[in-house]
Design a protein around this motif. Structure first.
Motif, PDB file in Angstrom:
ATOM      1  N   LEU A   1       0.837  -1.205   0.000  1.00 44.24           N
ATOM      2  CA  LEU A   1       0.000   0.000   0.000  1.00 44.24           C
ATOM      3  C   LEU A   1       0.871   1.254   0.000  1.00 44.24           C
ATOM      4  CD1 LEU A   1      -2.745   1.332   0.126  1.00 44.24           C
ATOM      5  CD2 LEU A   1      -2.781   0.963   2.599  1.00 44.24           C
TER       6      LEU A   1
ATOM      7  N   VAL B   1      -4.145   4.400   9.458  1.00 40.83           N
ATOM      8  CA  VAL B   1      -4.816   3.637   8.402  1.00 40.83           C
ATOM      9  C   VAL B   1      -4.723   2.170   8.790  1.00 40.83           C
ATOM     10  CG1 VAL B   1      -4.830   3.057   5.959  1.00 40.83           C
ATOM     11  CG2 VAL B   1      -4.228   5.380   6.676  1.00 40.83           C
TER      12      VAL B   1
ATOM     13  N   VAL C   1      -5.315  -1.591   8.109  1.00 43.03           N
ATOM     14  CA  VAL C   1      -5.459  -2.412   6.908  1.00 43.03           C
ATOM     15  C   VAL C   1      -5.986  -3.799   7.277  1.00 43.03           C
ATOM     16  CG1 VAL C   1      -4.315  -3.282   4.841  1.00 43.03           C
ATOM     17  CG2 VAL C   1      -3.511  -1.162   5.902  1.00 43.03           C
TER      18      VAL C   1
ATOM     19  N   ILE D   1      -8.922   5.344   9.637  1.00 42.63           N
ATOM     20  CA  ILE D   1      -9.561   4.907   8.395  1.00 42.63           C
ATOM     21  C   ILE D   1      -9.389   3.405   8.312  1.00 42.63           C
ATOM     22  CG2 ILE D   1      -9.475   4.988   5.867  1.00 42.63           C
ATOM     23  CD1 ILE D   1      -8.265   7.815   6.146  1.00 42.63           C
TER      24      ILE D   1
ATOM     25  N   VAL E   1      -9.105   0.309   5.881  1.00 43.88           N
ATOM     26  CA  VAL E   1      -8.820  -0.007   4.492  1.00 43.88           C
ATOM     27  C   VAL E   1      -8.930  -1.518   4.294  1.00 43.88           C
ATOM     28  CG1 VAL E   1      -6.995  -0.165   2.755  1.00 43.88           C
ATOM     29  CG2 VAL E   1      -7.380   1.978   3.961  1.00 43.88           C
TER      30      VAL E   1
ATOM     31  N   ASN F   1      -7.895  -4.194   1.947  1.00 46.63           N
ATOM     32  CA  ASN F   1      -6.926  -4.377   0.870  1.00 46.63           C
ATOM     33  C   ASN F   1      -7.130  -5.728   0.184  1.00 46.63           C
ATOM     34  OD1 ASN F   1      -4.745  -3.808  -0.792  1.00 46.63           O
ATOM     35  ND2 ASN F   1      -3.254  -4.653   0.637  1.00 46.63           N
TER      36      ASN F   1
ATOM     37  N   VAL G   1     -12.500   2.225   3.165  1.00 51.76           N
ATOM     38  CA  VAL G   1     -11.993   2.340   1.807  1.00 51.76           C
ATOM     39  C   VAL G   1     -11.662   0.948   1.289  1.00 51.76           C
ATOM     40  CG1 VAL G   1     -10.146   3.242   0.336  1.00 51.76           C
ATOM     41  CG2 VAL G   1     -11.065   4.657   2.203  1.00 51.76           C
TER      42      VAL G   1
ATOM     43  N   LEU H   1      -9.812  -1.188  -1.668  1.00 50.97           N
ATOM     44  CA  LEU H   1      -8.823  -0.966  -2.721  1.00 50.97           C
ATOM     45  C   LEU H   1      -7.948  -2.203  -2.910  1.00 50.97           C
ATOM     46  CD1 LEU H   1      -5.998  -0.556  -1.012  1.00 50.97           C
ATOM     47  CD2 LEU H   1      -6.861   1.755  -0.697  1.00 50.97           C
TER      48      LEU H   1
ATOM     49  N   LEU I   1      -7.951   6.825  -1.309  1.00 53.31           N
ATOM     50  CA  LEU I   1      -7.418   6.830   0.056  1.00 53.31           C
ATOM     51  C   LEU I   1      -6.931   8.206   0.522  1.00 53.31           C
ATOM     52  CD1 LEU I   1      -6.661   5.439   2.656  1.00 53.31           C
ATOM     53  CD2 LEU I   1      -4.547   4.615   1.577  1.00 53.31           C
TER      54      LEU I   1
ATOM     55  N   GLN J   1      -9.460  10.737   1.752  1.00 56.93           N
ATOM     56  CA  GLN J   1     -10.019  10.372   3.060  1.00 56.93           C
ATOM     57  C   GLN J   1      -9.048  10.706   4.182  1.00 56.93           C
ATOM     58  OE1 GLN J   1     -12.826   9.639   4.104  1.00 56.93           O
ATOM     59  NE2 GLN J   1     -14.030   8.591   2.558  1.00 56.93           N
TER      60      GLN J   1
END
Length: 438
Positions: free
Chosen positions: A191, A262, A264, A290, A292, A294, A326, A328, A339, A342
């Motif tokens: 990422l 972030v 993940v 946030i 994420v 992935n 998010v 992605l 990303l 945000q």
């Protein structure tokens, strides 16, 4: 400002976990009258006057052949390696044992600053044993009682005497720091590479490749950022692996230095319990967050699954319903462009300041829309509120009696604030105080 690291070490059953809880001020470590019950390092943040430090609790070091002893010893060695000061806890009631000398030898080899903490010094047996502890050969000895909470203040004064006073660094608002956190092999380094659009960070399918936090500055749309890639947070109990090189504590330090975290999650594996633990570290530190998801390119019918996965995330992360999600793929860079906007948004929300008059209007309206229930003939009254800090936004609310506040009403007040102001991605702190209370 870097916080010092302090490790509690010693043989089994000397009361390290009790001392840990006294110093941290929370019941975190498992306390049970069975040697070796604390099998993993436990972490806490301590505030003592003008000083701040990280505290690590470790399992008891034992040279017997009992299961887990080798693992616990490796964990303790890693804790000692990371620590600035070691608190060597011994048992004032039982006196010295062969395991105490084993710990002593480990500490001498590590060449660390050591304070010998003589626990259970409130017992009559301590008077017979007190001079024996000087055989260990260290310079400082502090008698305490974790059970009776005696000697703890003297210990903290001695411990922090050479620490620098802690102050919040004045951060350049032009530079936003965000950390990429999560358990191993969820694609954190990939990422980072996708965001930087270059192979700046080593990427491997082998969990644990990133051993330290890596800071990388970059510019996005004319604004300066620093992304912190952290070693994967392993589930406690497996973290002793040498390749981890104490990654969890270093990740916690990275969280401390971040404006935004972030978190993940691996779309292939789905959500596991440890994902929630990792998110909890960020929330406890008061950071904007946030989520994420992935490796979304590996999910069949990925567009159709977003709704289902979002529902699953909301069910599992009910303690942070304000966190944006998010989806992605770092590998294919699909949706990677979603990303950074945000990150900027939640960062700005975390440093948002609300006008006092507007805040009071919102809270008084919320109060009269839903009066709190009476308790023993008394009803909670809200007099005045104001915002006292940002990152996270923190509000003082003056009331007639903070003992009348039920957690459900506190949650109601928070929801009303969030309905009126955009605090997406950031925790907010409500501090209820009695009228006139500082």
């Amino acid at each position: 400002m870097k916080k010092p690291v302090v490790a509690l070490v010693g043989r089994p059953n000397v009361g390290k976990s009790t001392l840990f809880n006294r110093i941290v001020g929370k019941k975190i470590s498992i306390i049970e009258d069975i040697p070796g019950i604390t099998r993993d390092r436990i972490y806490g943040n301590v505030e003592f006057g003008d000083y701040r430090f990280h505290l690590i609790d470790t399992g008891g070091i034992d040279d017997s052949d009992e299961k887990f002893n080798d693992i616990i010893k490796v964990q303790a060695e890693l804790a000692i390696d990371e620590a600035d000061i070691v608190l060597f806890v011994v048992d004032g009631k039982e006196g010295l044992s062969s395991n105490d000398y084993l710990v002593r030898d480990m500490l001498l080899k590590a060449n660390k600053d050591v304070i010998v903490v003589i626990n259970k010094s409130d017992t009559k047996e301590y008077k017979n044993n007190m001079y024996d502890f000087y055989e260990l050969g260290f310079d400082e000895y502090i008698p305490v009682s974790g059970e009776q909470n005696s000697g703890i203040y003297d210990l903290l004064e001695t411990l922090t005497k050479d620490f620098n006073k802690y102050y919040e660094e004045e951060k350049d608002d032009e530079i936003v720091k965000f950390s990429i956190i999560g358990r191993p092999n969820v694609g954190k380094s990939s990422l980072v590479n996708a965001l930087l659009n270059e192979e700046r960070v080593l990427v491997s399918d082998y969990a644990g490749t990133t051993r330290d936090a890596i800071d990388t500055p970059f510019t996005y749309h004319g604004q300066d950022f620093i992304v912190i890639d952290t070693a994967g947070m392993r589930k406690r109990g497996r973290i002793y692996e040498n390749v981890e090189k104490y990654s969890l504590l270093r990740s916690l330090k990275a969280i401390d230095r971040s404006d935004v975290c972030v978190i993940v999650i691996n779309a292939e594996e789905g959500i596991i319990e440890h994902d929630k633990h990792i998110a909890g570290y960020a929330i406890e530190a008061g950071k904007a967050v946030i989520l994420v998801v992935n490796k979304w390119d590996l999910v069949d019918n990925s567009d159709g699954q977003i709704k289902n996965f979002t529902r699953e995330i909301r069910n599992n992360f009910q303690f942070m319903p304000y966190a944006p999600i998010v989806f992605l793929s770092a590998l294919t860079k699909k949706r990677i462009h979603t990303l950074m906007p945000q990150i900027i948004k939640v960062y700005n929300n975390s440093k948002q300041t609300i006008k006092t008059s507007l805040l009071n209007d919102i809270l008084h309206e919320a109060y009269y829309l839903n009066l709190p229930p009476t308790y023993k003939g008394k009803r909670l009254k809200i007099y005045f509120s104001n915002q006292v800090s940002t990152k996270p936004p923190t509000f003082n609310i003056q009331v007639n009696s903070k003992g009348l506040i039920h957690f459900s009403y506190k949650r109601y007040i928070e929801n009303k604030i969030r309905e009126s102001f955009d605090f997406e991605g950031t925790p907010i702190v409500l501090q209820f105080k009695n009228k006139g209370e500082e």
